[in-house]
Design a protein around this motif. Sequence first.
Motif, PDB file in Angstrom:
ATOM      1  N   THR A  15       0.865  -1.175   0.000  1.00 26.88           N
ATOM      2  CA  THR A  15       0.000   0.000   0.000  1.00 26.88           C
ATOM      3  C   THR A  15       0.901   1.225   0.000  1.00 26.88           C
ATOM      4  O   THR A  15       2.121   1.114   0.131  1.00 26.88           O
ATOM      5  CB  THR A  15      -0.924   0.046   1.230  1.00 26.88           C
ATOM      6  OG1 THR A  15      -0.108   0.194   2.394  1.00 26.88           O
ATOM      7  CG2 THR A  15      -1.744  -1.211   1.344  1.00 26.88           C
ATOM      8  N   VAL A  20       1.650  -4.681   3.727  1.00 29.91           N
ATOM      9  CA  VAL A  20       0.818  -5.477   4.618  1.00 29.91           C
ATOM     10  C   VAL A  20       1.136  -6.954   4.374  1.00 29.91           C
ATOM     11  O   VAL A  20       0.950  -7.452   3.266  1.00 29.91           O
ATOM     12  CB  VAL A  20      -0.677  -5.228   4.358  1.00 29.91           C
ATOM     13  CG1 VAL A  20      -1.524  -6.058   5.314  1.00 29.91           C
ATOM     14  CG2 VAL A  20      -1.001  -3.760   4.483  1.00 29.91           C
ATOM     15  N   SER A  42     -10.974 -11.269  12.065  1.00 25.31           N
ATOM     16  CA  SER A  42     -11.032 -10.408  10.889  1.00 25.31           C
ATOM     17  C   SER A  42      -9.644  -9.862  10.556  1.00 25.31           C
ATOM     18  O   SER A  42      -8.900  -9.451  11.446  1.00 25.31           O
ATOM     19  CB  SER A  42     -11.991  -9.248  11.160  1.00 25.31           C
ATOM     20  OG  SER A  42     -12.090  -8.457  10.018  1.00 25.31           O
ATOM     21  N   SER A  44      -7.184 -11.656   9.387  1.00 21.18           N
ATOM     22  CA  SER A  44      -6.125 -12.640   9.610  1.00 21.18           C
ATOM     23  C   SER A  44      -5.598 -13.244   8.305  1.00 21.18           C
ATOM     24  O   SER A  44      -4.575 -13.914   8.310  1.00 21.18           O
ATOM     25  CB  SER A  44      -6.633 -13.740  10.547  1.00 21.18           C
ATOM     26  OG  SER A  44      -7.804 -14.325  10.006  1.00 21.18           O
ATOM     27  N   THR A  47      -9.534 -14.620   3.513  1.00 18.03           N
ATOM     28  CA  THR A  47      -9.923 -14.327   2.133  1.00 18.03           C
ATOM     29  C   THR A  47      -8.709 -14.358   1.212  1.00 18.03           C
ATOM     30  O   THR A  47      -8.764 -14.886   0.101  1.00 18.03           O
ATOM     31  CB  THR A  47     -10.611 -12.956   2.065  1.00 18.03           C
ATOM     32  OG1 THR A  47     -11.797 -13.006   2.848  1.00 18.03           O
ATOM     33  CG2 THR A  47     -10.966 -12.576   0.643  1.00 18.03           C
ATOM     34  N   HIS A 211     -15.389 -17.186  10.327  1.00 16.75           N
ATOM     35  CA  HIS A 211     -15.197 -17.261  11.776  1.00 16.75           C
ATOM     36  C   HIS A 211     -16.539 -17.506  12.462  1.00 16.75           C
ATOM     37  O   HIS A 211     -16.689 -17.359  13.655  1.00 16.75           O
ATOM     38  CB  HIS A 211     -14.521 -16.013  12.335  1.00 16.75           C
ATOM     39  CG  HIS A 211     -15.103 -14.737  11.783  1.00 16.75           C
ATOM     40  ND1 HIS A 211     -14.325 -13.673  11.443  1.00 16.75           N
ATOM     41  CD2 HIS A 211     -16.364 -14.390  11.488  1.00 16.75           C
ATOM     42  CE1 HIS A 211     -15.101 -12.712  10.966  1.00 16.75           C
ATOM     43  NE2 HIS A 211     -16.342 -13.124  10.987  1.00 16.75           N
TER      44      HIS A 211
HETATM   45  N1  LIG Z   1      -5.768  -5.033  -1.413  1.00 19.20           N
HETATM   46  C1  LIG Z   1      -5.241  -4.953  -0.206  1.00 19.20           C
HETATM   47  N2  LIG Z   1      -4.328  -4.011   0.031  1.00 19.20           N
HETATM   48  C2  LIG Z   1      -3.761  -3.905   1.223  1.00 19.20           C
HETATM   49  N3  LIG Z   1      -4.051  -4.687   2.257  1.00 19.20           N
HETATM   50  C3  LIG Z   1      -4.946  -5.654   2.087  1.00 19.20           C
HETATM   51  C4  LIG Z   1      -5.597  -5.838   0.849  1.00 19.20           C
HETATM   52  N4  LIG Z   1      -6.450  -6.872   0.965  1.00 19.20           N
HETATM   53  C5  LIG Z   1      -6.327  -7.322   2.230  1.00 19.20           C
HETATM   54  N5  LIG Z   1      -5.430  -6.587   2.893  1.00 19.20           N
HETATM   55  C6  LIG Z   1      -5.008  -6.793   4.264  1.00 19.20           C
HETATM   56  O1  LIG Z   1      -4.587  -8.115   4.361  1.00 19.20           O
HETATM   57  C7  LIG Z   1      -4.982  -8.644   5.599  1.00 19.20           C
HETATM   58  C8  LIG Z   1      -5.783  -9.903   5.385  1.00 19.20           C
HETATM   59  O2  LIG Z   1      -7.001  -9.565   4.727  1.00 19.20           O
HETATM   60  P1  LIG Z   1      -8.119 -10.622   4.448  1.00 19.20           P
HETATM   61  O3  LIG Z   1      -9.138  -9.970   3.647  1.00 19.20           O
HETATM   62  O4  LIG Z   1      -7.487 -11.835   3.886  1.00 19.20           O
HETATM   63  O5  LIG Z   1      -8.668 -10.917   5.896  1.00 19.20           O
HETATM   64  P2  LIG Z   1      -9.850 -11.861   6.341  1.00 19.20           P
HETATM   65  O6  LIG Z   1      -9.278 -12.823   7.259  1.00 19.20           O
HETATM   66  O7  LIG Z   1     -10.568 -12.381   5.151  1.00 19.20           O
HETATM   67  O8  LIG Z   1     -10.777 -10.851   7.130  1.00 19.20           O
HETATM   68  P3  LIG Z   1     -12.352 -10.830   7.280  1.00 19.20           P
HETATM   69  O9  LIG Z   1     -12.716 -11.860   8.258  1.00 19.20           O
HETATM   70  O10 LIG Z   1     -12.631  -9.472   7.789  1.00 19.20           O
HETATM   71  O11 LIG Z   1     -12.905 -11.062   5.900  1.00 19.20           O
HETATM   72  C9  LIG Z   1      -5.752  -7.568   6.329  1.00 19.20           C
HETATM   73  O12 LIG Z   1      -4.895  -6.953   7.247  1.00 19.20           O
HETATM   74  C10 LIG Z   1      -6.111  -6.611   5.252  1.00 19.20           C
HETATM   75  O13 LIG Z   1      -6.130  -5.314   5.768  1.00 19.20           O
END
Ligand SMILES: Nc1ncnc2c1ncn2[C@@H]1O[C@H](COP(=O)(O)OP(=O)(O)OP(=O)(O)O)[C@@H](O)[C@H]1O
Lengths: 231, 420
Positions: A15, A20, A42, A44, A47, A211
């Motif tokens: 970013t 990240v 969330s 973690s 996705t 989750h």
């Molecule tokens: N396009 C992106 N640019 C920068 N950071 C990202 C991007 N996509 C995800 N992240 C970061 O990567 C990390 C993991 O994101 P991810 O979406 O995989 O989490 P998650 O476990 O699916 O969360 P949730 O349960 O909220 O869906 C997070 O800290 C998020 O802020």
Amino acid sequence: MSLIKTYNLSKVYKTQSEDVHALIDISIEIKKGELLAISGPSGSGKTTLLNLFGLLDNITSGDIELDNVKYSTLGKKDKTEIRRNMVGMIFQSYNLIPVLSASENVEMALNCLSKEQLAALNVNNKQDKKELCYKALKDVGLENLENRRPNELSGGQQQRISIARAIVKNPKVLLADEPTANLDKTNSLHILELISNLNETKDLTCIYSSHDKLVLDHVKRIIRLEDGRLC
Amino acid sequence: MLKLAFRGVTRYKKRTIITAFAIGIAIVFSIFMKSLLTGVALDSDKNLIWNDTSSAKIYAPGYFEERDYYPIDVLITEEQGNALEQKLEENGFTNYTKEFVESAQIMFYEDPFPTSGSITAVLKAMDSSNTSAYKFEDSQIEGDWISNNVDGVVLGSKLSQDMNAEVGYYVTIQTKGKGGFIQAFDIPIIGIISTGDPVVDASTIFFDYNTINDYLELDGYSTNYSVSYSMNIAKVKSISDSETAILNNLIVPLKLEAYSWREIADDILQLQSSKGGFSNIFLFFTFFIAVVGISNTMLMAISERKNEIAMLKTLGYNNKFIKRLFTLEGTIIGFLGVFCGTIVGVLISLYYQIEGIDLSSFVGDSESIGYRINSVMHAFVSPTQVILIIILGLFVSMVAAYFAVRRTGRGEIAEMFRRI
Ligand SMILES: Nc1ncnc2c1ncn2[C@@H]1O[C@H](COP(=O)(O)OP(=O)(O)OP(=O)(O)O)[C@@H](O)[C@H]1O
Ligand SMILES: [Mg+2]
């Protein structure tokens, strides 16, 4: 027999302000026919991991192997090919094509397949294709709603169309990113039982990211993530 | 794929209508502006050719170069004139008019005029029995038009307004006769003519040639003959150079020379083309805004569907298919917009072709933009131009859709799903 293996998989999002580290050094193995969930708070990386499995995003380092094919060896065309017939995906927000009816949405998954791939599904003509779509819709409990459009259906029904669309091509793996997050408990249970059923009857490997306790109760294995690491 | 594209067009009704509407507006404006400017240029040329220059003029050698000063020492003699008339008749140039043109002072006095004064004007005496080099039929005439041996003057309408003249009033005309002698005579105003050409209406006073022949003792001498090749402006424009060359060949033995309307009106046309830059810039901006408008609505319509594009990719459709699908859809929408826009644009333009549009409050004096028209502008719908705009509109829609889908479908699929 393992279906998916990851080798020191890492994903870094760059970013403007910082890098990240969404996934750090993930090495896991998922067997054929497994029903499992990737869980964790969330942010973690759940996705992110599913997106990498489904070839929706690029890998920063490490590798994924699906059915003995390493993603690092794939060109653009091969990746499209894998999305086309190996992976079925469903999302929290269904992502149906709003101008198409239920059965047309399902058919979209077949329309990009080659003749040989269709033949492998016993589809040799238009009629076969139609029937296969109806069957997939029936499998998810949507008989008689084939001609409705997404906006004429409930959230649970829409998610079932998207499941039908994901499984109609008989993929190796079903990736489900929080499929029940927009649904109430009854509908969620429907969906979960439907997927459990598919897992059992068709030996379909299913991977959730969630989750939600309801989801976790329905799986046989849970992979836990925290801050991008296994734990 | 065609079926799918049509689905997108017919089922996203609102979006289709909005996009097509925006494209339609762009087309309407393009057609209207182009037609209006074409009409203005055409009217200007028409006024010039019908009322002032005719298709060509024949002068005695030396007159052309000095024509702005109305020389009195290089005239066509009566014998030359008669021989010329015979030559013209024999060779099919039957629409000609014998003329005497000179600068003149009109003097007018209090009672019946509200004030006394004098105005410089162009005296144009024409053989009333044959004014076929011109087309004054479209002009509005109050009172009478000039006729053979009738004693009287017909004033340009703007000129008569400046003087507060009315039919029946007497004025004194002072001008030069053959040999350069100043002559003055009193003459009644028999008519007031409004040709629609601002220059003619503001500066010209018309006489019958025979009347002036008597007053100025011209002995049948004339300053020039005007010749019309056709009253169809487009035709005149295309044939004037070649016909003038033919004419010149014919009259060499008579020691006369012919000049086309283009050569005669050189200064005006030059002014037009420099000011024409103005209308070109205007047109350019209209087209530019149209292109930007089409591209922008197309981009908006397609980028709104990024989730759909991302999902198609997730399902395993390749970029080629997706680009084709959305470009096709955009082109179909573009076609709808262009189709409707063309109909509306042509209808509006045709309306203003017939009715005219009074832009005096916008443009002020139309001469200031270099055109020989009064403030009422008439559009002119040219089928070729309309077809060109249609093709351009379709092309722009297609290209805009292509680039919009290319831009929307760029990057990783996950990134597309996330993008807002
Ligand atoms: N396009 C992106 N640019 C920068 N950071 C990202 C991007 N996509 C995800 N992240 C970061 O990567 C990390 C993991 O994101 P991810 O979406 O995989 O989490 P998650 O476990 O699916 O969360 P949730 O349960 O909220 O869906 C997070 O800290 C998020 O802020
Ligand atoms: Mg998530």
